[in-house]
Design a protein around this motif. Structure first.
Motif, PDB file in Angstrom:
ATOM      1  N   GLY A  72      22.882 -10.471 -12.779  1.00 25.48           N
ATOM      2  CA  GLY A  72      24.135 -10.580 -14.442  1.00 25.48           C
ATOM      3  C   GLY A  72      24.316  -8.711 -14.823  1.00 25.48           C
ATOM      4  N   GLU A  73      24.071  -8.382 -13.860  1.00 23.42           N
ATOM      5  CA  GLU A  73      24.658  -6.663 -14.346  1.00 23.42           C
ATOM      6  C   GLU A  73      25.464  -6.842 -15.009  1.00 23.42           C
ATOM      7  OE1 GLU A  73      22.374  -2.325 -12.928  1.00 23.42           O
ATOM      8  OE2 GLU A  73      23.178  -3.969 -11.374  1.00 23.42           O
ATOM      9  N   GLY A  74      26.246  -6.527 -15.346  1.00 20.48           N
ATOM     10  CA  GLY A  74      27.694  -6.314 -16.239  1.00 20.48           C
ATOM     11  C   GLY A  74      27.871  -6.964 -16.444  1.00 20.48           C
ATOM     12  N   ILE A  75      27.483  -7.782 -16.898  1.00 16.04           N
ATOM     13  CA  ILE A  75      27.421  -9.291 -17.932  1.00 16.04           C
ATOM     14  C   ILE A  75      27.823  -8.871 -19.374  1.00 16.04           C
ATOM     15  CG2 ILE A  75      27.613 -11.714 -18.198  1.00 16.04           C
ATOM     16  CD1 ILE A  75      27.308 -12.050 -15.493  1.00 16.04           C
ATOM     17  N   PRO A  76      28.463  -8.930 -20.198  1.00 18.83           N
ATOM     18  CA  PRO A  76      27.857  -8.757 -21.442  1.00 18.83           C
ATOM     19  C   PRO A  76      27.188  -9.609 -22.195  1.00 18.83           C
ATOM     20  CG  PRO A  76      30.442  -8.000 -21.407  1.00 18.83           C
ATOM     21  CD  PRO A  76      29.407  -9.239 -20.034  1.00 18.83           C
ATOM     22  N   GLY A  77      25.248  -8.315 -22.733  1.00 16.12           N
ATOM     23  CA  GLY A  77      25.063  -9.313 -23.073  1.00 16.12           C
ATOM     24  C   GLY A  77      24.107 -10.130 -22.280  1.00 16.12           C
ATOM     25  N   LEU A  78      23.951 -10.663 -21.231  1.00 14.13           N
ATOM     26  CA  LEU A  78      23.090 -10.749 -20.146  1.00 14.13           C
ATOM     27  C   LEU A  78      22.430  -9.620 -20.391  1.00 14.13           C
ATOM     28  CD1 LEU A  78      21.836 -13.300 -18.665  1.00 14.13           C
ATOM     29  CD2 LEU A  78      23.692 -13.048 -16.967  1.00 14.13           C
ATOM     30  N   GLU A  79      23.321  -9.241 -19.424  1.00 19.38           N
ATOM     31  CA  GLU A  79      21.877  -7.466 -19.269  1.00 19.38           C
ATOM     32  C   GLU A  79      21.549  -6.732 -19.730  1.00 19.38           C
ATOM     33  OE1 GLU A  79      22.733  -2.842 -16.679  1.00 19.38           O
ATOM     34  OE2 GLU A  79      24.568  -4.409 -17.431  1.00 19.38           O
ATOM     35  N   LEU A  84      19.570  -8.392 -21.990  1.00 23.85           N
ATOM     36  CA  LEU A  84      18.947  -9.681 -22.231  1.00 23.85           C
ATOM     37  C   LEU A  84      17.833  -9.517 -21.518  1.00 23.85           C
ATOM     38  CD1 LEU A  84      17.869 -12.013 -24.408  1.00 23.85           C
ATOM     39  CD2 LEU A  84      18.666 -13.349 -22.182  1.00 23.85           C
ATOM     40  N   VAL A  85      18.328  -9.104 -20.066  1.00 20.54           N
ATOM     41  CA  VAL A  85      17.485  -8.860 -19.276  1.00 20.54           C
ATOM     42  C   VAL A  85      16.957  -7.656 -19.026  1.00 20.54           C
ATOM     43  CG1 VAL A  85      17.242  -8.898 -16.456  1.00 20.54           C
ATOM     44  CG2 VAL A  85      18.263 -10.639 -17.080  1.00 20.54           C
ATOM     45  N   ARG A  86      17.611  -6.532 -19.351  1.00 18.51           N
ATOM     46  CA  ARG A  86      16.193  -5.475 -19.271  1.00 18.51           C
ATOM     47  C   ARG A  86      15.297  -5.148 -20.781  1.00 18.51           C
ATOM     48  NH1 ARG A  86      17.554  -1.624 -15.797  1.00 18.51           N
ATOM     49  NH2 ARG A  86      19.937  -1.938 -14.673  1.00 18.51           N
ATOM     50  N   VAL A 126       6.240   7.445 -19.455  1.00 21.53           N
ATOM     51  CA  VAL A 126       6.391   6.776 -18.713  1.00 21.53           C
ATOM     52  C   VAL A 126       7.656   6.054 -19.116  1.00 21.53           C
ATOM     53  CG1 VAL A 126       5.559   4.854 -16.925  1.00 21.53           C
ATOM     54  CG2 VAL A 126       3.644   6.384 -17.967  1.00 21.53           C
ATOM     55  N   ARG A 127       8.108   5.158 -17.772  1.00 25.73           N
ATOM     56  CA  ARG A 127       9.993   4.990 -18.341  1.00 25.73           C
ATOM     57  C   ARG A 127       9.588   4.025 -16.675  1.00 25.73           C
ATOM     58  NH1 ARG A 127      15.488   5.753 -17.188  1.00 25.73           N
ATOM     59  NH2 ARG A 127      17.062   4.663 -18.274  1.00 25.73           N
ATOM     60  N   VAL A 128       9.848   2.993 -17.359  1.00 26.49           N
ATOM     61  CA  VAL A 128       9.692   1.462 -16.202  1.00 26.49           C
ATOM     62  C   VAL A 128      11.418   0.923 -16.254  1.00 26.49           C
ATOM     63  CG1 VAL A 128       9.671  -0.308 -14.940  1.00 26.49           C
ATOM     64  CG2 VAL A 128       7.499   0.854 -16.174  1.00 26.49           C
ATOM     65  N   HIS A 129      12.261   1.561 -15.355  1.00 25.23           N
ATOM     66  CA  HIS A 129      13.359   1.122 -15.366  1.00 25.23           C
ATOM     67  C   HIS A 129      14.294   0.093 -14.123  1.00 25.23           C
ATOM     68  CE1 HIS A 129      17.889   1.423 -16.689  1.00 25.23           C
ATOM     69  NE2 HIS A 129      18.333   1.737 -15.526  1.00 25.23           N
ATOM     70  N   ALA A 130      14.609  -0.868 -13.720  1.00 18.35           N
ATOM     71  CA  ALA A 130      15.437  -1.794 -12.917  1.00 18.35           C
ATOM     72  C   ALA A 130      16.276  -1.103 -12.361  1.00 18.35           C
ATOM     73  CB  ALA A 130      15.630  -3.088 -13.978  1.00 18.35           C
ATOM     74  N   ASP A 131      16.391  -0.669 -10.978  1.00 20.23           N
ATOM     75  CA  ASP A 131      17.665  -0.916 -10.240  1.00 20.23           C
ATOM     76  C   ASP A 131      18.335  -1.574 -10.278  1.00 20.23           C
ATOM     77  OD1 ASP A 131      15.564   0.950  -9.557  1.00 20.23           O
ATOM     78  OD2 ASP A 131      15.102   0.356  -7.226  1.00 20.23           O
ATOM     79  N   LYS A 132      17.853  -2.879 -10.722  1.00 19.86           N
ATOM     80  CA  LYS A 132      19.215  -3.932 -10.664  1.00 19.86           C
ATOM     81  C   LYS A 132      18.644  -5.119 -11.415  1.00 19.86           C
ATOM     82  CE  LYS A 132      23.169  -5.762  -8.244  1.00 19.86           C
ATOM     83  NZ  LYS A 132      23.787  -6.448  -6.694  1.00 19.86           N
ATOM     84  N   VAL A 133      19.190  -5.295 -11.960  1.00 21.35           N
ATOM     85  CA  VAL A 133      19.042  -6.439 -12.312  1.00 21.35           C
ATOM     86  C   VAL A 133      20.079  -7.571 -12.441  1.00 21.35           C
ATOM     87  CG1 VAL A 133      17.531  -5.356 -14.138  1.00 21.35           C
ATOM     88  CG2 VAL A 133      19.825  -6.099 -15.032  1.00 21.35           C
ATOM     89  N   ILE A 191      14.251 -18.790 -17.176  1.00 16.88           N
ATOM     90  CA  ILE A 191      14.752 -18.357 -16.189  1.00 16.88           C
ATOM     91  C   ILE A 191      13.692 -16.824 -15.983  1.00 16.88           C
ATOM     92  CG2 ILE A 191      15.459 -17.815 -14.528  1.00 16.88           C
ATOM     93  CD1 ILE A 191      18.621 -18.368 -15.360  1.00 16.88           C
ATOM     94  N   THR A 192      13.079 -17.533 -14.977  1.00 22.21           N
ATOM     95  CA  THR A 192      11.818 -15.907 -14.251  1.00 22.21           C
ATOM     96  C   THR A 192      12.400 -15.902 -12.853  1.00 22.21           C
ATOM     97  OG1 THR A 192       9.752 -17.527 -15.514  1.00 22.21           O
ATOM     98  CG2 THR A 192       9.451 -15.819 -13.468  1.00 22.21           C
ATOM     99  N   ARG A 193      12.306 -14.334 -12.955  1.00 26.18           N
ATOM    100  CA  ARG A 193      13.048 -13.192 -12.115  1.00 26.18           C
ATOM    101  C   ARG A 193      12.115 -11.544 -11.903  1.00 26.18           C
ATOM    102  NH1 ARG A 193      15.829 -17.364 -11.392  1.00 26.18           N
ATOM    103  NH2 ARG A 193      17.374 -17.196 -10.688  1.00 26.18           N
ATOM    104  N   SER A 194      12.548 -12.094 -10.870  1.00 26.25           N
ATOM    105  CA  SER A 194      11.387 -10.221 -10.387  1.00 26.25           C
ATOM    106  C   SER A 194      12.406  -8.931 -10.335  1.00 26.25           C
ATOM    107  CB  SER A 194      10.837 -10.767  -9.041  1.00 26.25           C
ATOM    108  OG  SER A 194       9.587 -11.398  -9.337  1.00 26.25           O
ATOM    109  N   VAL A 195      11.987  -7.764 -10.158  1.00 30.13           N
ATOM    110  CA  VAL A 195      12.976  -6.560  -9.902  1.00 30.13           C
ATOM    111  C   VAL A 195      12.719  -5.542  -9.436  1.00 30.13           C
ATOM    112  CG1 VAL A 195      15.178  -7.596 -11.975  1.00 30.13           C
ATOM    113  CG2 VAL A 195      13.502  -5.934 -12.197  1.00 30.13           C
ATOM    114  N   LEU A 196      13.155  -4.994  -8.568  1.00 30.06           N
ATOM    115  CA  LEU A 196      12.313  -3.711  -8.499  1.00 30.06           C
ATOM    116  C   LEU A 196      13.025  -2.869  -9.085  1.00 30.06           C
ATOM    117  CD1 LEU A 196      12.633  -3.260  -4.714  1.00 30.06           C
ATOM    118  CD2 LEU A 196      10.708  -3.799  -6.158  1.00 30.06           C
TER     119      LEU A 196
END
Length: 229
Positions: free
Chosen positions: A177-184, A186-188, A168-175, A152-157
């Motif tokens: 599956g956020e809050g789902i154990p393991g899934l967040e 995996l995305v981050r 330099v630190r790049v950190h997604a504001d929201k991804v 699955i391809t996703r874009s995040v701000l």
């Protein structure tokens, strides 16, 4: 009157010759300086040096230049196992002392801007990740995640911050599956990353950073900055 006019003409010619000699000396000095600019621990693409102030020759005689502007294109160093490339850096150097028989120079003060393009930031990110400008001071990070055998391809701000004055630190504001154990996580693991900015000349330090349409603009300042040698 005729003798006075002749003297005036001769004086004008002499001044013109001296100015021409001074400008030729500046051109030669700039060309030599461009070949001597080095960044410890990094490779650089090209440099452009502009020596300010007039007359130049009297400044050289005093072993001190009022101002020197330097542009470096392509500073490459290895950080975090990847090559992080500073696309361009423009620095204004002030009160530059010539040292080591004019083979080196140290600036008392310096300020400028370094730019990391999104192409170069993408090259420093995780494999398969693309970083672009997201608008309003954010970046857009696009990556692919394998979930239950599906890609699955996703874009995040994402928010970009400067940590410790060198990372330099790049950190997604929201991804997704956020809050789902393991899934967040995996995305981050794809979207979030930190990379050290190396390759700045000795004496320069990073002050602040701002994502723009042209790339990450980073303000730099410094004291006792080693220009060449």
């Amino acid at each position: 009157m005729r003798a006075l006019r002749i003297s005036a003409v001769v004086l004008v010619i002499l001044v013109a010759v001296l100015v021409a000699v001074d400008r030729v000396a500046v051109y030669v000095a700039e060309s030599q300086a461009e070949d001597r600019v080095k960044v410890p621990g990094a490779q650089i693409g090209s440099t452009d040096v502009s020596i300010k102030g007039f007359p130049f020759l009297t400044q050289v005689a005093g072993s001190k230049l009022d101002a020197v502007d330097v542009k470096i294109t392509g500073i490459e160093t290895h950080a975090g196992g990847r090559t992080l490339r500073i696309s361009t850096m423009n620095a204004e150097l002030r009160d530059v002392r010539l040292t080591d028989g004019f083979s080196g120079a140290t600036a008392a003060r310096a300020s400028g801007t370094a730019v990391i393009s999104y192409k170069d930031l993408t090259a420093a990110a995780s494999d398969g990740v693309v970083v672009e400008y997201g608008g309003k001071g954010k970046v857009k990070v696009t990556g692919a995640v394998n979930i239950l055998g599906r890609t699955i391809t996703r874009s995040v701000l994402s928010t970009v911050t400067l940590i410790g004055g060198h990372t330099v630190r790049v950190h997604a504001d929201k991804v997704p599956g956020e809050g789902i154990p393991g899934l967040e996580k995996l995305v981050r693991d794809q979207t979030d990353f930190e990379r050290e900015v190396g390759g700045l000349p000795n004496g320069l330090k990073l002050e602040k950073m701002q994502p723009t349409a042209d790339g990450l603009e980073i303000s730099v300042t410094g004291t006792d900055v080693r220009l060449s040698g």
